[in-house]
Structures are given as C-alpha cells and as structure tokens.
Design a protein around this motif. Structure first.
Motif, PDB file in Angstrom:
ATOM      1  N   THR A 133       4.184   4.485   3.374  1.00  0.00           N
ATOM      2  CA  THR A 133       4.804   3.355   4.170  1.00  0.00           C
ATOM      3  C   THR A 133       4.070   2.684   4.883  1.00  0.00           C
ATOM      4  O   THR A 133       3.032   3.143   5.282  1.00  0.00           O
ATOM      5  CB  THR A 133       5.758   4.279   5.069  1.00  0.00           C
ATOM      6  OG1 THR A 133       6.641   3.363   5.905  1.00  0.00           O
ATOM      7  CG2 THR A 133       5.153   5.091   5.947  1.00  0.00           C
ATOM      8  N   PRO A 134       4.317   1.449   4.738  1.00  0.00           N
ATOM      9  CA  PRO A 134       3.498   0.303   5.521  1.00  0.00           C
ATOM     10  C   PRO A 134       3.622   0.454   6.869  1.00  0.00           C
ATOM     11  O   PRO A 134       4.802   0.675   7.386  1.00  0.00           O
ATOM     12  CB  PRO A 134       3.748  -0.974   4.919  1.00  0.00           C
ATOM     13  CG  PRO A 134       5.270  -0.811   4.352  1.00  0.00           C
ATOM     14  CD  PRO A 134       5.372   0.784   4.063  1.00  0.00           C
ATOM     15  N   VAL A 139       9.799   2.423  11.110  1.00  0.00           N
ATOM     16  CA  VAL A 139       9.168   3.563  10.759  1.00  0.00           C
ATOM     17  C   VAL A 139      10.513   4.396  10.166  1.00  0.00           C
ATOM     18  O   VAL A 139      11.543   4.578  10.716  1.00  0.00           O
ATOM     19  CB  VAL A 139       8.604   4.404  11.830  1.00  0.00           C
ATOM     20  CG1 VAL A 139       8.308   5.761  11.487  1.00  0.00           C
ATOM     21  CG2 VAL A 139       7.519   3.731  12.381  1.00  0.00           C
ATOM     22  N   PRO A 140      10.508   4.823   8.966  1.00  0.00           N
ATOM     23  CA  PRO A 140      11.620   5.484   8.391  1.00  0.00           C
ATOM     24  C   PRO A 140      11.568   6.939   9.008  1.00  0.00           C
ATOM     25  O   PRO A 140      10.516   7.645   9.248  1.00  0.00           O
ATOM     26  CB  PRO A 140      11.172   5.645   6.827  1.00  0.00           C
ATOM     27  CG  PRO A 140      10.090   4.787   6.427  1.00  0.00           C
ATOM     28  CD  PRO A 140       9.056   4.439   7.964  1.00  0.00           C
ATOM     29  N   PRO A 190       2.126   6.089   8.316  1.00  0.00           N
ATOM     30  CA  PRO A 190       1.209   5.852   7.077  1.00  0.00           C
ATOM     31  C   PRO A 190       0.077   6.477   6.990  1.00  0.00           C
ATOM     32  O   PRO A 190      -0.711   6.725   7.791  1.00  0.00           O
ATOM     33  CB  PRO A 190       0.977   4.075   7.717  1.00  0.00           C
ATOM     34  CG  PRO A 190       2.081   4.027   8.616  1.00  0.00           C
ATOM     35  CD  PRO A 190       2.347   5.058   9.261  1.00  0.00           C
ATOM     36  N   HIS A 191      -0.280   7.115   5.808  1.00  0.00           N
ATOM     37  CA  HIS A 191      -1.207   7.809   5.331  1.00  0.00           C
ATOM     38  C   HIS A 191      -2.542   7.050   5.585  1.00  0.00           C
ATOM     39  O   HIS A 191      -3.501   7.870   5.814  1.00  0.00           O
ATOM     40  CB  HIS A 191      -0.970   8.503   4.187  1.00  0.00           C
ATOM     41  CG  HIS A 191      -1.396   7.684   2.856  1.00  0.00           C
ATOM     42  ND1 HIS A 191      -2.753   7.268   2.268  1.00  0.00           N
ATOM     43  CD2 HIS A 191      -0.485   6.789   2.273  1.00  0.00           C
ATOM     44  CE1 HIS A 191      -2.634   6.517   1.405  1.00  0.00           C
ATOM     45  NE2 HIS A 191      -1.202   5.839   1.280  1.00  0.00           N
ATOM     46  N   THR A 249       1.137  -4.363  -1.236  1.00  0.00           N
ATOM     47  CA  THR A 249       1.727  -3.440  -2.299  1.00  0.00           C
ATOM     48  C   THR A 249       3.016  -2.361  -1.654  1.00  0.00           C
ATOM     49  O   THR A 249       4.168  -2.442  -2.247  1.00  0.00           O
ATOM     50  CB  THR A 249       0.764  -2.538  -3.085  1.00  0.00           C
ATOM     51  OG1 THR A 249      -0.193  -3.250  -3.848  1.00  0.00           O
ATOM     52  CG2 THR A 249       1.516  -1.699  -4.364  1.00  0.00           C
ATOM     53  N   LEU A 250       2.690  -1.688  -0.595  1.00  0.00           N
ATOM     54  CA  LEU A 250       3.358  -0.923  -0.119  1.00  0.00           C
ATOM     55  C   LEU A 250       4.660  -1.824   0.678  1.00  0.00           C
ATOM     56  O   LEU A 250       5.739  -1.283   0.616  1.00  0.00           O
ATOM     57  CB  LEU A 250       2.830  -0.025   1.369  1.00  0.00           C
ATOM     58  CG  LEU A 250       1.870   1.123   0.646  1.00  0.00           C
ATOM     59  CD1 LEU A 250       1.155   1.536   1.974  1.00  0.00           C
ATOM     60  CD2 LEU A 250       2.527   1.964  -0.186  1.00  0.00           C
ATOM     61  N   GLU A 251       4.595  -2.915   1.130  1.00  0.00           N
ATOM     62  CA  GLU A 251       5.290  -3.677   1.741  1.00  0.00           C
ATOM     63  C   GLU A 251       6.423  -4.288   0.535  1.00  0.00           C
ATOM     64  O   GLU A 251       7.830  -3.995   0.823  1.00  0.00           O
ATOM     65  CB  GLU A 251       4.773  -4.956   2.254  1.00  0.00           C
ATOM     66  CG  GLU A 251       4.032  -4.798   3.579  1.00  0.00           C
ATOM     67  CD  GLU A 251       3.567  -5.797   4.113  1.00  0.00           C
ATOM     68  OE1 GLU A 251       3.012  -5.954   5.294  1.00  0.00           O
ATOM     69  OE2 GLU A 251       3.040  -6.935   3.412  1.00  0.00           O
ATOM     70  N   GLU A 252       5.950  -4.586  -0.596  1.00  0.00           N
ATOM     71  CA  GLU A 252       6.873  -5.037  -1.773  1.00  0.00           C
ATOM     72  C   GLU A 252       7.645  -3.830  -2.304  1.00  0.00           C
ATOM     73  O   GLU A 252       8.895  -3.910  -2.411  1.00  0.00           O
ATOM     74  CB  GLU A 252       5.765  -5.695  -2.590  1.00  0.00           C
ATOM     75  CG  GLU A 252       5.287  -6.979  -2.291  1.00  0.00           C
ATOM     76  CD  GLU A 252       4.216  -7.259  -3.450  1.00  0.00           C
ATOM     77  OE1 GLU A 252       4.104  -6.671  -4.311  1.00  0.00           O
ATOM     78  OE2 GLU A 252       3.613  -8.493  -3.304  1.00  0.00           O
ATOM     79  N   ALA A 253       7.042  -2.727  -2.129  1.00  0.00           N
ATOM     80  CA  ALA A 253       7.834  -1.479  -2.827  1.00  0.00           C
ATOM     81  C   ALA A 253       8.948  -1.188  -1.859  1.00  0.00           C
ATOM     82  O   ALA A 253       9.959  -0.691  -2.266  1.00  0.00           O
ATOM     83  CB  ALA A 253       7.088   0.029  -2.742  1.00  0.00           C
TER      84      ALA A 253
END
Length: 342
Positions: A133-134, A139-140, A190-191, A249-253
C-alpha cells in the motif's frame, strides 16, 4: 479467581485490545490503544501474571530506579477502564500488552473471564500488517468478524482466512466460541517504511473504531503527527528514483482497484463521517499533507531514506478488500512464525 474490587459497574462496555509484536506493524495498533488510555485517563485494574504467558528471554523484564530503590517491570498484559460521559455514556475496557509466548488458550480464557465479569457487549481487537500500500493514500482498514450476523448488521467482512495466525486471530475465535461478539480491525502499513511509529495508520484505526462503536475519539496531536510523517516519507522517497517509481506503481494499482468504489454512496458516507467529526470539534479523517518531519522517520540503522522496497510474498491484506483475515508479517519482513502451542 478474578477479583474486580473497586471497578464500578460499567455502562454498555466495549473491550478494545491490541498486542505488541507480530500483529502490530509500525506499532500502529498498540499505539492506538495507548492513545485511548492516555486521552481518557484510563485506570489500570488488573494485570495478567507474566510467569504464565511470557518467555523472559524473548521479552525481557526491565530494571529501573525509584528514588534509589531498584525495581523490576515485567512484560505483561494490563487491563484498564475508561469512563466516557456525555449524552450517550459508554465505558471502554482497554487491553494492552505483548503477544504471549505460550499458553494462548489460557491467555484468551483469562481475558474472556474479565469480559464476562464486566458485562462486555463486544470485543474489538486492533491489528496492523505490512502490505503493498502506498504511504500517499488513505490507510486501508478492514473490519473482520467470524460472526455472519455481525458481518451483515455492521457491514464487516466475514473471515475466510486459512493459514498462520497471531493472538489477534486466536482471541477473536475464542470470543466467537464463547458467544461474545468480536471484531478485528486491521490497518495496512507500507512495507517499505515499516519502522515505528506510524501515526497515520494509528489515526486510521481510531477513525474506524470511532465509526464502529459510535464514540467521538479525541485525537489530540495525532492528525498533525500523521501529516508530518507523510511529508517526511515523501521527502525521503523523493531522494531515491527507484523508491519513487515503486511508490508510483503502488499508487496506480491502488487507484485502479478503488475506482469502482468512487460511487455517490461511498462519497456520501465519507461526508457524513467528516460532519460527525467536525461537529465534535478538532481534526479528523486521514492526514495527507502538511507539518514537519519528525526524527522517528529514520530507522534504527540510521538510514536517511526508506529501505529499498522488496516485492513482498503474496499475502491477503485489507487493501485487497478481501474477506480473509490479513496475514501479518514482522517488521523485519522475515515472515510469520507459527504461534506457540500449549
């Protein structure tokens, strides 16, 4: 034998629990319960016997001086009560400690014993996991339960998870078997910036808890801390092109996955939530900008940017909006260990 001398009769009590360790990425969950305890001036009324549940070579006691007298603090789990007044008073029983090293079934039975004696109506367990997650997006937070009726009435996911679990999963199942309504709230951290603290994830958990139990939670400086945290991570990520590209990339996903959720109904829910918090005074919602970066943005190794992102192993996480229990990982990213068995 559970003795509760001095604990007043509680009003519609809800138990809120969090445990440091495997289920607490970025210390987000344990910090959330500590925030509740501090803001509402919780009074500790019980502590579990450390000898029964902890390996002291894993969680070592600490020695400290009190007026020249040496004292020892043992790792344990403590219970406190907070009394919340207002038009609709409701009390909370806060459970905060370290994930036990052994005798998990006995540990859960003891917690449930307190819940029964105090007349707890529902147990809410907070957790946090590392995920794809970006940091630039809200935050989910997933709300999960094993009770199909509770899932339907409270708009929660019914868990279908299979695999290794931590004390959050064990306690939730113990509550279900004991007939106590139980919910777990999981925040995705975010990892690539996993070092604690993570005030943005803590804020997200408290916001979701606020909606779940219908209480206005005072946030103090937490919203500003979350803005400062994000600004600091933005600056550090910008220093490395590979990290910046990975975040994009994370944002787009994430944006693609959430596009169907941008409905009128979803927007209306968020607006209602905003109005409730504004009427109560003080900031609310998810912080996304502003503030100054604090020293906690540097990890213990002294790096001046987030660790290089590694593609994590496949796992079920709340950002996927799945109906499974999230599989947590420790801060080192080595993966979960099997829980101790009795």
């Amino acid at each position: 034998m559970i003795e509760l001398e001095g604990v007043p009769e509680l009003i519609d009590p809800v138990m809120v629990a969090a445990f440091e360790g495997w289920n607490d990425a970025g210390d987000a969950a344990s910090t959330a319960v500590a925030h509740l305890d501090r803001e509402w001036k919780g009074e500790v009324f019980a502590a579990l016997d450390a000898e029964d549940y902890y390996d002291f070579q894993v969680n070592r006691p600490t020695v400290w001086l009190d007026g020249g007298v040496r004292k020892i603090t043992w790792p344990t789990t403590r219970l406190s009560v907070v009394r919340i007044g207002g038009d609709k008073p409701r009390d909370l029983v806060l459970v905060r400690g370290i994930e036990p090293s052994m005798r998990w079934r006995s540990f859960c039975n003891e917690i449930l014993g307190f819940a029964h004696e105090l007349g707890v109506e529902m147990v809410v367990i907070l957790g946090a996991l590392l995920g794809d997650t970006p940091h630039t997006r809200p935050v989910p937070v997933s709300g999960i339960t094993s009770d199909p009726d509770l899932a339907r009435t409270m708009d929660l996911e019914e868990t279908r998870y299979e695999g290794p679990t931590g004390i959050v999963g064990i306690l939730q199942e113990a509550c279900t078997h004991a007939g106590v309504p139980a919910v777990s709230l999981w925040a995705a951290v975010p990892h690539y910036v996993s070092q604690p603290p993570n005030p943005k994830a803590t804020l997200a958990l408290l916001n979701r808890l606020e909606d779940l139990i219908g209480l206005r939670i005072p946030l103090g400086e937490l919203a500003e801390d979350a803005r400062a945290w994000q600004l600091g991570v933005d600056q550090l990520a910008a220093e490395d092109s590979e990290v910046a590209e990975y975040v994009q990339t994370l944002e787009e996903a994430r944006d693609t996955a959430e596009l169907p959720e941008a409905s009128g109904e979803a927007i209306a829910r968020e607006f209602e939530r905003y109005l409730r918090r504004r009427d109560g005074g003080g900031p609310g919602g998810h912080a996304t900008d502003g503030g100054e970066a604090g020293p906690y943005l540097r990890d213990p190794a002294g790096r001046t940017k987030p660790p290089m992102p590694q593609r994590p192993e496949a796992e079920s996480g709340p950002q996927e909006s799945s109906s499974t229990e999230p599989e947590a990982r420790d801060d080192e990213g080595d993966g979960p260990e099997e829980p101790s068995k009795d």
